[in-house]
Design an enzyme around this catalytic site. Structure first.
Site, PDB file in Angstrom:
ATOM      1  N   GLU A   4       0.482   1.531   1.860  1.00  9.56           N
ATOM      2  CA  GLU A   4      -0.774   1.149   1.210  1.00  9.56           C
ATOM      3  C   GLU A   4      -0.568   0.920  -0.289  1.00  9.56           C
ATOM      4  O   GLU A   4      -1.159   0.010  -0.877  1.00  9.56           O
ATOM      5  CB  GLU A   4      -1.830   2.231   1.435  1.00  9.56           C
ATOM      6  CG  GLU A   4      -2.169   2.484   2.893  1.00  9.56           C
ATOM      7  CD  GLU A   4      -1.248   3.482   3.572  1.00  9.56           C
ATOM      8  OE1 GLU A   4      -1.484   3.804   4.748  1.00  9.56           O
ATOM      9  OE2 GLU A   4      -0.280   3.952   2.914  1.00  9.56           O
ATOM     10  N   CYS A  25      -2.115   8.751   3.508  1.00  5.56           N
ATOM     11  CA  CYS A  25      -1.922  10.127   3.060  1.00  5.56           C
ATOM     12  C   CYS A  25      -2.712  10.367   1.769  1.00  5.56           C
ATOM     13  O   CYS A  25      -3.351   9.451   1.232  1.00  5.56           O
ATOM     14  CB  CYS A  25      -0.441  10.401   2.827  1.00  5.56           C
ATOM     15  SG  CYS A  25       0.249   9.488   1.423  1.00  5.56           S
TER      16      CYS A  25
END
Length: 318
Positions: free
Chosen positions: A82, A108
């Site tokens: 990401e 995360c």
């Protein structure tokens, strides 16, 4: 093909998530492969990535694990997908405010921090199998607190269906061939999920002067242009990291062309017969060396021509 009452209308979510899965397959991480895309409010992809080491590592390969405890290795060296996708969007001066992040795996806590700070307002994820781990529970807590919507992608069924429909499209294309023995169709889909070229086995430039060779197998094979070649030549736009769909497994000559164009995935329906085993093995060897992924896809459903045409127009989301 038989006409059915079923109508297939893939959404932008389905097309973009399929692209994320395609990106994930490029990762060299032996533990987990993740793909992600940042999409703006116009449903345009403005940044994409797969998990990999930072820029500068030779060939994107991972550093040696010889002197590193295995449980710390990945967190120390591999960039969260990401974060790379967001960085790529920012490098292109794109605005991330109110964008949506699509990812194959729930982010995360470290990625969540960046997502929050950039103004992204929604996350669509496919997998959260490790959701009980602390770094993911904290990530979800932070995202919920600031009001970022987290939506689990409900099903990958239509992603599989997409491949089957494109293969059905190739079969439809193959009907244009004048070859009395074997009709072959092919389609090229670019890295953004857009169909950019198609073709069928035909004589050079479809010139009528060559039609006399269709019934003479030896002379025909010396002249006929294969479907893969025609699909590639007819393609509009970049072939880098594209996918090629073909109703038959590519021969060694077509494999040479596919490797040199930058295509990274080949989908096929039928394999060549035993007498072509040597040729097919040569193709597979070249694909393996070039790290081109192979997948057999057989359209087993009755799909109408209208469904094929509708779908091919809807998978374009640029």
């Amino acid at each position: 093909m038989a006409t059915t009452s079923r109508t297939v209308h893939p959404t932008a979510d389905e097309a973009i998530m399929e692209h994320c899965l395609s990106l994930a397959r490029k990762s060299k991480d032996p533990k987990i492969q993740v793909g992600a895309c940042v999409v703006n409010t116009q449903d345009m992809i403005i940044g994409s990535a797969f998990n990999s080491p930072p820029n500068g590592w030779p060939g994107g390969s991972l550093p040696s694990t010889k002197n590193l405890p295995s449980e710390h290795f990945y967190g120390l060296y591999v960039c969260p997908t990401e974060q790379i996708a967001i960085a790529n969007a920012m490098a292109a001066n794109a605005t991330l405010e109110k964008c949506t992040l699509y990812t194959t795996h729930f982010p995360c806590n470290e990625s969540a921090k960046l997502i929050i700070q950039t103004g992204i307002k929604k996350i669509v994820y496919l997998n959260d199998e490790h959701k009980e781990l602390r770094k993911f529970t904290v990530a979800r807590e932070m995202l919920n607190t600031v009001g970022i919507e987290c939506e689990k992608f409900s099903s990958s069924d239509k992603i599989v269906l997409k491949n089957e429909i494109i293969m059905a499209f190739c079969e439809k294309v193959s009907r244009n061939s004048k070859d009395p023995k074997k009709k072959v169709g092919a389609c090229v889909v670019n890295a953004q999920g857009q169909a950019i070229g198609w073709g069928f086995n035909d004589m050079p430039q479809s010139h009528e002067d060559f039609n006399k060779y269709w019934e003479n197998r030896e002379e025909k094979l010396l002249r006929v242009c294969h479907a893969e070649l025609n699909a590639i030549v007819n393609s509009k736009g970049s072939l880098k990291n594209a996918k090629l769909y073909c109703t038959w497994f590519p021969c060694n000559i077509c494999a040479q062309l596919i490797v040199n164009t930058g295509i990274k995935e080949v989908f096929y329906d039928q394999e060549l017969g035993p007498k072509w085993a040597k040729m097919m093995n040569a193709s597979k060897e070249m694909f393996s060396v070039a790290e081109i992924k192979l997948k057999q896809v057989t359209p087993k459903m009755d799909i109408s021509d209208q469904e094929i045409n509708d779908f091919m127009s809807k998978i374009t989301f640029q």
